[in-house]
Design a protein around this motif. Structure first.
Motif, PDB file in Angstrom:
ATOM      1  N   VAL A 497       0.857  -1.191   0.000  1.00 48.85           N
ATOM      2  CA  VAL A 497       0.000   0.000   0.000  1.00 48.85           C
ATOM      3  C   VAL A 497       0.894   1.241   0.000  1.00 48.85           C
ATOM      4  N   LYS A 498       0.264   2.389  -0.266  1.00 49.11           N
ATOM      5  CA  LYS A 498       0.952   3.670  -0.238  1.00 49.11           C
ATOM      6  C   LYS A 498       0.468   4.478   0.964  1.00 49.11           C
ATOM      7  N   THR A 499       1.147   5.587   1.208  1.00 51.52           N
ATOM      8  CA  THR A 499       0.791   6.463   2.321  1.00 51.52           C
ATOM      9  C   THR A 499       0.247   7.780   1.790  1.00 51.52           C
ATOM     10  N   ASP A 500      -0.925   8.183   2.304  1.00 50.06           N
ATOM     11  CA  ASP A 500      -1.483   9.480   1.924  1.00 50.06           C
ATOM     12  C   ASP A 500      -0.540  10.599   2.350  1.00 50.06           C
ATOM     13  N   SER A 501      -0.581  11.706   1.603  1.00 53.63           N
ATOM     14  CA  SER A 501       0.285  12.842   1.946  1.00 53.63           C
ATOM     15  C   SER A 501      -0.042  13.379   3.329  1.00 53.63           C
ATOM     16  N   SER A 502      -1.341  13.417   3.677  1.00 52.88           N
ATOM     17  CA  SER A 502      -1.735  13.890   5.011  1.00 52.88           C
ATOM     18  C   SER A 502      -1.253  12.939   6.090  1.00 52.88           C
ATOM     19  N   ALA A 503      -1.224  11.628   5.774  1.00 51.69           N
ATOM     20  CA  ALA A 503      -0.757  10.640   6.749  1.00 51.69           C
ATOM     21  C   ALA A 503       0.742  10.783   6.969  1.00 51.69           C
ATOM     22  N   ALA A 504       1.494  11.036   5.898  1.00 54.06           N
ATOM     23  CA  ALA A 504       2.939  11.207   6.023  1.00 54.06           C
ATOM     24  C   ALA A 504       3.263  12.427   6.879  1.00 54.06           C
ATOM     25  N   ALA A 505       2.517  13.511   6.676  1.00 52.19           N
ATOM     26  CA  ALA A 505       2.735  14.719   7.471  1.00 52.19           C
ATOM     27  C   ALA A 505       2.385  14.475   8.934  1.00 52.19           C
ATOM     28  N   ALA A 506       1.272  13.760   9.158  1.00 55.34           N
ATOM     29  CA  ALA A 506       0.857  13.471  10.530  1.00 55.34           C
ATOM     30  C   ALA A 506       1.871  12.571  11.229  1.00 55.34           C
ATOM     31  N   ALA A 507       2.433  11.602  10.497  1.00 54.82           N
ATOM     32  CA  ALA A 507       3.419  10.699  11.088  1.00 54.82           C
ATOM     33  C   ALA A 507       4.668  11.456  11.516  1.00 54.82           C
ATOM     34  N   LYS A 508       5.090  12.395  10.700  1.00 56.53           N
ATOM     35  CA  LYS A 508       6.267  13.205  11.039  1.00 56.53           C
ATOM     36  C   LYS A 508       5.983  14.094  12.233  1.00 56.53           C
ATOM     37  N   ARG A 509       4.768  14.652  12.264  1.00 56.27           N
ATOM     38  CA  ARG A 509       4.390  15.554  13.346  1.00 56.27           C
ATOM     39  C   ARG A 509       4.238  14.811  14.671  1.00 56.27           C
ATOM     40  N   GLU A 510       3.627  13.617  14.633  1.00 55.75           N
ATOM     41  CA  GLU A 510       3.332  12.871  15.850  1.00 55.75           C
ATOM     42  C   GLU A 510       4.449  11.906  16.247  1.00 55.75           C
ATOM     43  N   GLY A 511       5.440  11.740  15.386  1.00 59.04           N
ATOM     44  CA  GLY A 511       6.529  10.830  15.710  1.00 59.04           C
ATOM     45  C   GLY A 511       6.148   9.369  15.625  1.00 59.04           C
ATOM     46  N   VAL A 512       5.257   9.033  14.683  1.00 60.94           N
ATOM     47  CA  VAL A 512       4.808   7.655  14.501  1.00 60.94           C
ATOM     48  C   VAL A 512       5.568   7.034  13.336  1.00 60.94           C
ATOM     49  N   GLN A 513       6.046   5.840  13.526  1.00 56.62           N
ATOM     50  CA  GLN A 513       6.805   5.161  12.481  1.00 56.62           C
ATOM     51  C   GLN A 513       5.873   4.409  11.528  1.00 56.62           C
ATOM     52  N   ILE A 514       6.108   4.586  10.231  1.00 60.30           N
ATOM     53  CA  ILE A 514       5.385   3.839   9.196  1.00 60.30           C
ATOM     54  C   ILE A 514       6.385   2.927   8.503  1.00 60.30           C
ATOM     55  N   LYS A 515       6.096   1.647   8.498  1.00 58.60           N
ATOM     56  CA  LYS A 515       6.956   0.673   7.827  1.00 58.60           C
ATOM     57  C   LYS A 515       6.167   0.039   6.691  1.00 58.60           C
TER      58      LYS A 515
END
Length: 637
Positions: A497-515
């Motif tokens: 799957v891919k990551t939405d642009s809003s999800a990528a920004a939220a992950a960076k902001r919240e410090g959540v790791q996406i693998k």
């Protein structure tokens, strides 16, 4: 995959209703007083709880009746050498054994009941009985390709697809829906494209169970491999005939005779050896043997005399389901009986809906689908689980009621487990837990992939760390996934799957790791390493030596023990334990270690020394002082 059914009691007495406490008529009606408990079986005055069963029951439903979590029930079943999924049906014998193990008595409800009928209930009507032979017509065979990874299944399927286009069919292949139909000499063949990876065992088993013929693909250079044997077992368990396609006959090292000999040892005896298994030698790259393979499939279909009803309400099986942008939930369905029309009202698992459109394997919209025809169905209210049965109902109200009852049955065990996990109560729920837990938000391209991934992750053996999949769904990684992972202190795992642009920004902001992963082996290995990383290093005690107290010296403010080191060595930086009559009376650090007047780091066996422990002064002659060291050793799952 076995079908998940909701168990609905038959019409009977007015009292036979399900009550908030989960009580049934079997619980409410008078019954003889239970016998007195035997010593050792139960505590005095404690009666074993009773549950009522009627026929096979899913793991989830049984866990709800036993008032435990599904993973706990699966753990008990695994100890009985049974490895089920959440939606797998358990027969009455197994359900009875595991219930007795959990301290429950099981009563079997019988169909023969007497008394006034109860209020009307929504009952799932079985498909029309197909006993009238003249009403049945020949249908195309449904074929699944199984075999080991990289043995040429995909290449062979592609070669067959190109054969279809070369035969003059218009439109080409615009959309791959997991199944497709080709025409050979005026006769049709339906192929199911099942994944070849070993993690998709359940999907392949489901593919074999809804197919009429399995084509076992074995590479001429590799021969029989582990997944080849697994595929044979699936086909035999489903009682599906096997036709062998020996692929890659044009590569260096190809040895079709060796393959035939290996399969003969597995009970698949070639016709040329006096057996009844059809073997076809093919080369997908050069197109050699493809026509012969298709002819043999049609010949086998004639022998099987495959027939179905081409009238009445349709029934079918879900091959795959996914969420599509602009279309919503879509399900690829293989029609098995009747004719599925656009506009029909369908029930599939806990979802229902009016069929908005039917799309065939060429991407074209069609008005109807006959038996053995795969179509993509639009209009269901949610994503059904692959393997679910789709049934056409005549009444919209009835379809809605059936779906609602099934959905309520699925939610009931969750309600028994405790409050639903939300962003608001997730921190509190995690704080209450004592075991280490790795929280995952799991996203994949299809519902079938989700099922396969969960199955693989549940196989990770660990009694020390709990793996909690707090959310699993098909589709791209979204911002809501990031927020849920943030609240649970977890990570987001994506598969194809891919990551939405809003999800990528939220992950960076919240410090959540996406693998993100495209290979399932890597995904499972990374999760296993992450689980092991949650474990605190284990403190391991190593005894270094022992000393015997010979004399006690009383000084001004403290006492010192004069000791003889008997075994090993005493070290200044070690820990000490005082044993008196083999019973420990003190455990602490070594304050001083002296030989004569000098402070030393260690004293070895056979030598005498003065020893003073932390805050201990109660030495007595003949006490044993044991010196040991604590090591921090990484734990394993």
């Amino acid at each position: 995959m076995p079908k998940t059914k909701q168990t609905i009691p038959p019409p009977e007495r007015r009292e036979d209703r399900t009550h908030p406490a989960g009580q049934t008529v079997a619980d409410r009606q008078p019954r003889p007083a239970p016998p007195a408990p035997t010593p050792g079986s139960e505590s005095a005055g404690a009666a074993r709880k009773t549950i009522s069963l009627r026929g096979p029951i899913t793991v989830k439903e049984l866990a709800g009746l036993l008032e435990i979590k599904p993973f706990q029930l699966i753990h008990h079943l695994m100890e009985m050498n049974i490895f089920p999924t959440l939606t797998q049906l358990l027969d009455e014998d197994i359900a009875r054994k595991v219930s007795n193990r959990m301290g429950f008595e099981v009563q079997t409800e019988r169909k023969e009941r007497h008394g006034p009928p109860s209020a009307p209930k929504v009952v799932e009507e079985p498909p029309p009985a197909l006993v009238a032979k003249p009403d049945l017509q020949p249908r195309p065979p449904v074929v699944a390709f199984l075999g080991h990874v990289d043995h040429g299944k995909t290449t062979l399927l592609d070669a067959i697809r190109h054969t279809r286009v070369a035969a003059g069919e218009a439109g080409g292949i615009t959309q791959h829906i997991g199944a497709y139909t080709i025409n050979r000499g005026g006769k049709s063949i339906t192929f199911i494209d099942t994944p070849g990876h070993e993690a998709f065992t359940a999907m392949r088993a489901r593919g074999a169970s809804i197919t009429d013929l399995v084509v076992l693909v074995v590479a001429a250079d590799d021969g029989v491999m582990p997944q080849t044997i697994e595929a044979i077992d699936h086909a035999r368990a489903a009682k599906v005939p096997i036709l062998v396609a020996i692929s890659k006959i044009d590569v260096p090292g190809a040895n079709p005779l060796r393959v035939k000999t290996q399969l003969q040892e597995r009970g698949l005896v070639p016709e040329e050896f006096g057996g009844d298994t059809i073997f076809c030698e093919v080369s997908a790259l050069k197109g050699k043997g493809i026509d012969h393979l298709l002819d043999m499939i049609l010949l086998q279909a004639e022998v099987l005399e495959l027939r179905a009803a081409f009238h009445g309400p349709a029934t079918g099986r879900v091959i795959e389901a996914q969420m599509e942008t602009g279309r919503g939930p879509t399900a690829t369905v293989l029609v098995q009986q009747g004719i599925l029309h656009a506009g029909d009202i369908a029930v599939c698992g806990p979802y229902w809906g009016r069929v908005r459109a039917l799309i065939n394997d060429l991407g074209k919209t069609v008005k109807e689908a006959t038996p053995s025809t795969p179509v993509k169905v639009l209009g269901l209210s949610g994503l059904p689980t692959p393997g679910e049965e789709l049934v056409v109902e005549s009444d919209e109200r009835k379809a809605r009621q059936i779906a609602e009852e099934r959905l309520a049955a699925l939610k009931r065990p969750r309600r028994d487990e405790g409050p639903k996990i939300t962003l608001e109560n997730l921190y509190e729920a995690i704080a209450e837990g004592q075991r280490k837990t790795l929280h995952l938000v799991l996203k994949a391209d299809t519902q079938g992939s989700i099922e396969a991934l969960i199955g693989q992750l549940e196989k990770i053996p660990s009694k020390k760390v709990e793996l909690a999949i707090i959310h699993a769904a098909a589709g791209p990684v979204t911002e809501s996934d990031i927020l849920l992972a943030k609240a649970s202190g977890g990570i987001v795992i994506g598969f194809h799957v891919k990551t939405d642009s809003s999800a990528a920004a939220a992950a960076k902001r919240e410090g959540v790791q996406i693998k993100l992963f495209s290979i399932i082996y890597e995904l499972v290995d990374q999760v296993r390493e992450a689980m092991a990383g949650l474990l605190e290093p284990e403190l391991r005690e190593t005894v270094l030596g022992t000393a015997l107290v010979k004399k006690v010296f009383q000084l001004h403010k403290f006492s010192v023990a004069g000791v003889l080191v008997q075994t090993g060595r005493m070290i200044r930086k070690g820990q000490a334990r005082v044993l008196r009559g083999k019973q420990p009376i003190y455990d602490g650090s070594i304050q001083t270690l002296k030989r004569f007047q000098d402070e030393v780091a260690e004293v070895r066996a056979g030598l005498e020394c003065g020893l003073r422990l932390g805050n201990f002064d109660d030495y007595e002659p003949n006490d044993i002082i044991q010196c040991y060291q604590l090591e921090r050793v990484p734990q394993s799952l």
